[in-house]
Design an enzyme around this catalytic site. Structure first.
Site, PDB file in Angstrom:
ATOM      1  N   ARG A  29      16.489 -15.455 -14.742  1.00 31.53           N
ATOM      2  CA  ARG A  29      15.153 -15.886 -15.172  1.00 31.53           C
ATOM      3  C   ARG A  29      14.610 -15.037 -16.316  1.00 31.53           C
ATOM      4  NH1 ARG A  29       9.560 -15.524 -12.163  1.00 31.53           N
ATOM      5  NH2 ARG A  29      10.252 -13.439 -11.660  1.00 31.53           N
ATOM      6  N   CYS A  50      -6.329  19.736 -14.839  1.00 33.85           N
ATOM      7  CA  CYS A  50      -5.648  19.173 -13.674  1.00 33.85           C
ATOM      8  C   CYS A  50      -6.103  19.890 -12.406  1.00 33.85           C
ATOM      9  CB  CYS A  50      -4.140  19.315 -13.856  1.00 33.85           C
ATOM     10  SG  CYS A  50      -3.220  19.003 -12.343  1.00 33.85           S
ATOM     11  N   CYS A  53      -3.127  22.110 -10.788  1.00 27.17           N
ATOM     12  CA  CYS A  53      -2.520  23.274 -11.428  1.00 27.17           C
ATOM     13  C   CYS A  53      -3.069  24.572 -10.817  1.00 27.17           C
ATOM     14  CB  CYS A  53      -2.788  23.245 -12.937  1.00 27.17           C
ATOM     15  SG  CYS A  53      -1.640  22.197 -13.869  1.00 27.17           S
ATOM     16  N   HIS A 113       3.037  21.617 -14.224  1.00 31.24           N
ATOM     17  CA  HIS A 113       2.407  20.310 -14.424  1.00 31.24           C
ATOM     18  C   HIS A 113       3.374  19.294 -15.025  1.00 31.24           C
ATOM     19  CE1 HIS A 113      -1.128  17.709 -14.904  1.00 31.24           C
ATOM     20  NE2 HIS A 113      -0.709  17.413 -16.124  1.00 31.24           N
ATOM     21  N   ASN A 153       3.485   9.020  -3.832  1.00 38.19           N
ATOM     22  CA  ASN A 153       3.348   7.954  -4.825  1.00 38.19           C
ATOM     23  C   ASN A 153       3.673   8.562  -6.165  1.00 38.19           C
ATOM     24  OD1 ASN A 153       2.372   5.988  -3.002  1.00 38.19           O
ATOM     25  ND2 ASN A 153       0.303   6.840  -3.143  1.00 38.19           N
ATOM     26  N   GLY A 159      -0.117   3.759  -8.410  1.00 36.76           N
ATOM     27  CA  GLY A 159      -1.442   4.203  -7.970  1.00 36.76           C
ATOM     28  C   GLY A 159      -1.587   5.705  -7.907  1.00 36.76           C
ATOM     29  N   SER A 161      -2.749   9.004  -9.172  1.00 37.69           N
ATOM     30  CA  SER A 161      -3.852   9.229 -10.107  1.00 37.69           C
ATOM     31  C   SER A 161      -3.728  10.542 -10.874  1.00 37.69           C
ATOM     32  CB  SER A 161      -5.188   9.158  -9.359  1.00 37.69           C
ATOM     33  OG  SER A 161      -5.132   9.845  -8.138  1.00 37.69           O
ATOM     34  N   HIS A 164       0.699  15.446 -12.124  1.00 33.78           N
ATOM     35  CA  HIS A 164       1.212  16.701 -11.570  1.00 33.78           C
ATOM     36  C   HIS A 164       2.035  16.356 -10.320  1.00 33.78           C
ATOM     37  CE1 HIS A 164       0.626  21.204 -11.179  1.00 33.78           C
ATOM     38  NE2 HIS A 164       1.344  20.869 -10.113  1.00 33.78           N
ATOM     39  N   HIS A 166       3.265  15.787  -6.942  1.00 37.29           N
ATOM     40  CA  HIS A 166       2.639  16.033  -5.638  1.00 37.29           C
ATOM     41  C   HIS A 166       2.890  14.894  -4.673  1.00 37.29           C
ATOM     42  CE1 HIS A 166      -0.374  13.293  -7.319  1.00 37.29           C
ATOM     43  NE2 HIS A 166      -0.889  13.166  -6.116  1.00 37.29           N
ATOM     44  N   GLN A 168       1.676  13.521  -0.372  1.00 40.77           N
ATOM     45  CA  GLN A 168       0.567  13.532   0.571  1.00 40.77           C
ATOM     46  C   GLN A 168       1.083  13.527   2.006  1.00 40.77           C
ATOM     47  OE1 GLN A 168      -2.863  11.056  -0.323  1.00 40.77           O
ATOM     48  NE2 GLN A 168      -1.875  10.255  -2.164  1.00 40.77           N
ATOM     49  N   HIS A 281       9.925   8.079   7.743  1.00 42.69           N
ATOM     50  CA  HIS A 281       9.574   7.513   9.043  1.00 42.69           C
ATOM     51  C   HIS A 281      10.221   8.374  10.107  1.00 42.69           C
ATOM     52  CE1 HIS A 281       8.423   3.249   7.547  1.00 42.69           C
ATOM     53  NE2 HIS A 281       7.357   3.967   7.814  1.00 42.69           N
ATOM     54  N   PHE A 312       7.008  -8.226  -8.917  1.00 46.26           N
ATOM     55  CA  PHE A 312       5.697  -8.450  -8.307  1.00 46.26           C
ATOM     56  C   PHE A 312       5.873  -9.015  -6.896  1.00 46.26           C
ATOM     57  CE2 PHE A 312       4.791  -8.351 -12.798  1.00 46.26           C
ATOM     58  CZ  PHE A 312       3.550  -7.735 -12.878  1.00 46.26           C
ATOM     59  N   TYR A 316       4.013 -15.827  -2.989  1.00 45.28           N
ATOM     60  CA  TYR A 316       4.950 -16.200  -1.928  1.00 45.28           C
ATOM     61  C   TYR A 316       5.218 -15.010  -1.017  1.00 45.28           C
ATOM     62  CZ  TYR A 316       9.037 -17.681   0.636  1.00 45.28           C
ATOM     63  OH  TYR A 316       9.895 -17.959   1.660  1.00 45.28           O
TER      64      TYR A 316
HETATM   65  O1  LIG Z   1       7.551 -17.845 -10.409  1.00 45.46           O
HETATM   66  P1  LIG Z   1       6.759 -16.881 -11.248  1.00 45.46           P
HETATM   67  O2  LIG Z   1       5.293 -17.243 -11.328  1.00 45.46           O
HETATM   68  O3  LIG Z   1       7.351 -16.657 -12.600  1.00 45.46           O
HETATM   69  O4  LIG Z   1       6.859 -15.472 -10.467  1.00 45.46           O
HETATM   70  C1  LIG Z   1       5.859 -14.865  -9.728  1.00 45.46           C
HETATM   71  O5  LIG Z   1       5.664 -15.463  -8.461  1.00 45.46           O
HETATM   72  C2  LIG Z   1       6.763 -15.391  -7.553  1.00 45.46           C
HETATM   73  C3  LIG Z   1       6.318 -15.942  -6.208  1.00 45.46           C
HETATM   74  O6  LIG Z   1       5.239 -15.230  -5.645  1.00 45.46           O
HETATM   75  C4  LIG Z   1       7.282 -13.956  -7.401  1.00 45.46           C
HETATM   76  O7  LIG Z   1       8.481 -13.978  -6.668  1.00 45.46           O
HETATM   77  C5  LIG Z   1       7.525 -13.292  -8.756  1.00 45.46           C
HETATM   78  O8  LIG Z   1       7.855 -11.934  -8.560  1.00 45.46           O
HETATM   79  C6  LIG Z   1       6.253 -13.408  -9.599  1.00 45.46           C
HETATM   80  O9  LIG Z   1       6.446 -12.820 -10.857  1.00 45.46           O
HETATM   81  O1  LIG Z   2      -4.836   9.411  -2.846  1.00 43.12           O
HETATM   82  P1  LIG Z   2      -4.466   8.882  -4.194  1.00 43.12           P
HETATM   83  O2  LIG Z   2      -3.130   9.343  -4.673  1.00 43.12           O
HETATM   84  O3  LIG Z   2      -5.533   9.108  -5.230  1.00 43.12           O
HETATM   85  O4  LIG Z   2      -4.395   7.314  -3.978  1.00 43.12           O
HETATM   86  C1  LIG Z   2      -3.241   6.550  -3.929  1.00 43.12           C
HETATM   87  O5  LIG Z   2      -2.562   6.665  -2.674  1.00 43.12           O
HETATM   88  C2  LIG Z   2      -3.254   6.203  -1.524  1.00 43.12           C
HETATM   89  C3  LIG Z   2      -2.316   6.283  -0.337  1.00 43.12           C
HETATM   90  O6  LIG Z   2      -1.166   5.483  -0.504  1.00 43.12           O
HETATM   91  C4  LIG Z   2      -3.786   4.769  -1.703  1.00 43.12           C
HETATM   92  O7  LIG Z   2      -4.635   4.446  -0.619  1.00 43.12           O
HETATM   93  C5  LIG Z   2      -4.545   4.610  -3.012  1.00 43.12           C
HETATM   94  O8  LIG Z   2      -4.886   3.247  -3.196  1.00 43.12           O
HETATM   95  C6  LIG Z   2      -3.667   5.109  -4.168  1.00 43.12           C
HETATM   96  O9  LIG Z   2      -4.346   4.979  -5.388  1.00 43.12           O
END
Ligand SMILES: O=P(O)(O)O[C@H]1O[C@H](CO)[C@@H](O)[C@H](O)[C@H]1O
Ligand SMILES: O=P(O)(O)O[C@H]1O[C@H](CO)[C@@H](O)[C@H](O)[C@H]1O
Lengths: 348, 348
Positions: A29, A50, A53, A113, A153, A159, A161, A164, A166, A168, A281, A312, A316
């Site tokens: 695709r 930061c 730091c 950093h 993360n 997400g 933020s 640096h 790190h 959690q 886990h 994404f 679906y």
């Molecule tokens: O088919 P599309 O719109 O190109 O693709 C989008 O929707 C699909 C169904 O939720 C997802 O699997 C894809 O990752 C997303 O990019």
């Molecule tokens: O705590 P942070 O790193 O600022 O925040 C990030 O991690 C969290 C835990 O997965 C999430 O809830 C937040 O949405 C994300 O932005």
């Protein structure tokens, strides 16, 4: 006959009991959608703005110590609080709520950093593993804590933020939903076989060799048969231990090595600082017999084809079923092919 | 005593049996992370390069008709295929896979490249609802199809690869995992109470009034008590019907009105084309008695505080439990406050 690389099919996640839809033919695709910003920033080793730091001031006015390896503190914007009073709410069984007590901590992986796990040396990663173990043991001493979630993360698109390096730790009074699912499946299996589900699973993967990325003395890293994210992997300990507190010094060193190697392969894949959410886990604490639990760590990275095109999990996937385009076997091949030296330090 | 707007707590999603963590105090957290691109494009009514515009050529060479209202065709890059042969794979119960047959369709909601649902008039949205109903009925005639997922990804940040207003329908030979969860909970409830779970739930919400956004003759739109996404909503039919095929002409008109009003409120919230994934949940087809099923439609929008700051469901959420900062009650208040006229057409 089911042909994994041609036919759309579902695979069972044996840890959750849930399925993932694999559409191997769909990798052709063309992508016309959103592309992510390419992050090729050069970060300074120390950033005066930061909050992670050494020696800098945080949101609540506290000054960080001039720490050497890694450093841990209670999150200034914790999602869970230690002083939350117990309380329940139930209206007709239709509106049900319960207060949740917990502690959220932040761990800076390094005073530098400008680094990330794959750019740190093994000794420095060992210090992180040590700290994880120690924090786990300390938190588990509070008898109201039932589960300790250690995670990271990495990358703005996940997400995160602050760049640096790190992670959690969120510890809480009840066992969260994803852990409950894995608990149930592991318990079933253990009751039937008197062996842990993941022991048998990695034995089988080690025979097949198709999806194994790393195989050292104490750990394997594998693209699970049921991986949902394009380059999802799982680190599993060869010894059946239920949580991180049981790892020996040797095992901790091997875990550090495994983490380093896996994240280097990730970075090399698209020559970019590879974003992901990763998390362990492990067995709930202060909650009875946990012999069915087998420690493992998931990596859920969003990138699909390049440093800027991600998968994404949307319509679906949210309404019906996680879905992937490339097969886990193809993803494993790509990761196996990568060099074990970080692309930034390679002279070629 | 549990105080919803101060104490971290979990709420039960009665449709899936899974919990969400609510951290109301955390909305004060400053945001230093990734901000999304602001999309303020002016699109032409017709784009010669768009594969959804009337009379244009698609990837496989087919030419679109010069359609009037809406237009449906089989996805040129379908994740599910109709000719997939049956097949199963099982190694030791640890590696389990099964082939999955299906049909993926795309529905252009309008010939106009520059519109979105909230900018279309009610008659035009009625035509979309009609087409959904007709497609559902047609697909359900194939006896190997067991579930029909109707959904829309709106906005580039939701993985939507073309801004031309459109949705998708994926129909398949097995019931996907999220639908299985809701099936089980609704069946339990119906067996016990001889009323549908969602009938009793919306009756209670209509009494409380706290979370109801829209209440008309045939539908309600509510921020569910257990909403995970910041401005998540659900449209529920007042009449207990199990799927879209049972809606009368009057109900379909009311659904169109509800969709229009809800999406206008969304756009007005941050004066932006509000991204979301939306999808109907309804009874499986060709699969026995479905009287426990109650048709509803979920909206999962990612934005949190502005047109550019979204909620990330990442580390903790992926490993442990969905988590939200603002309460569902606060979100409902914000949506209720919005005008019912689209911000682009308001003269002020
Ligand atoms: O088919 P599309 O719109 O190109 O693709 C989008 O929707 C699909 C169904 O939720 C997802 O699997 C894809 O990752 C997303 O990019
Ligand atoms: O705590 P942070 O790193 O600022 O925040 C990030 O991690 C969290 C835990 O997965 C999430 O809830 C937040 O949405 C994300 O932005």
């Amino acid at each position: 006959m089911l042909n994994f690389s041609d036919h759309p099919h579902t695979r069972l996640n044996i840890l959750t009991g849930e399925k993932v839809l694999v559409s191997p033919h769909r990798s052709k695709r063309p992508w016309q959608g959103q592309v992510e910003d390419l992050v090729v920033e050069q970060r300074p080793a120390y950033d005066p703005n930061c909050y992670l730091c050494p020696s800098n001031k945080r949101a609540d006015g506290t000054v960080n110590p001039d720490y050497g390896d890694s450093f841990v503190f209670v999150n200034d914007f914790s999602a869970l609080l230690q002083d939350t009073p117990a309380g329940q709410y139930n209206d007709s069984g239709l509106l049900q709520a319960e207060s949740e007590r917990g502690i959220c901590k932040v761990i800076a992986f390094s005073p530098r950093h400008d680094l990330t796990l794959p750019e740190m040396d093994q000794k420095a990663i060992e210090a992180v593993v040590d700290l994880w173990q120690q924090e786990f043991e300390d938190l588990a001493k509070k008898d109201w804590i039932k589960y300790i979630q250690i995670f990271e993360n990495k990358g703005a698109i996940m997400g995160c933020s602050n760049p640096h390096p790190h992670g959690q730790i969120w510890a809480q009074g009840n066992v969260p939903v994803e852990v409950q699912k894995e608990d149930a499946r592991q318990q079933d299996y253990y009751a039937k076989h008197r062996k842990s589900l993941l022991s048998d699973y990695i034995d089988l993967e080690l025979q097949k060799k198709e999806r194994i990325i790393i195989d050292n003395l104490h750990f394997v890293a594998v693209v699970p048969f049921w991986a949902a994210w394009p380059f999802e992997t799982m680190i599993v300990s060869k010894r059946h231990v239920s949580d991180i507190s049981q790892f020996t010094t040797e095992e901790k060193a091997d875990l550090a090595k495994t983490l380093q190697e896996l994240t280097i392969r990730y970075d090399n894949l698209f020559s970019t600082s590879f974003p992901y959410s990763a998390g362990m886990h492990q067995a709930p604490v202060n909650d009875g017999d946990q012999s069915h639990w087998h420690w493992h760590m998931h990596f859920y990275p969003p990138l699909l084809r390049s440093a800027t095109v991600k998968k994404f999990m949307v319509g679906y996937e949210m309404m019906a079923n996680p879905q992937r385009d490339i097969t886990p076997e193809f993803a494993a091949d790509q990761l196996k092919k990568q060099a074990n030296i970080h692309y930034k330090t390679r002279k070629d």
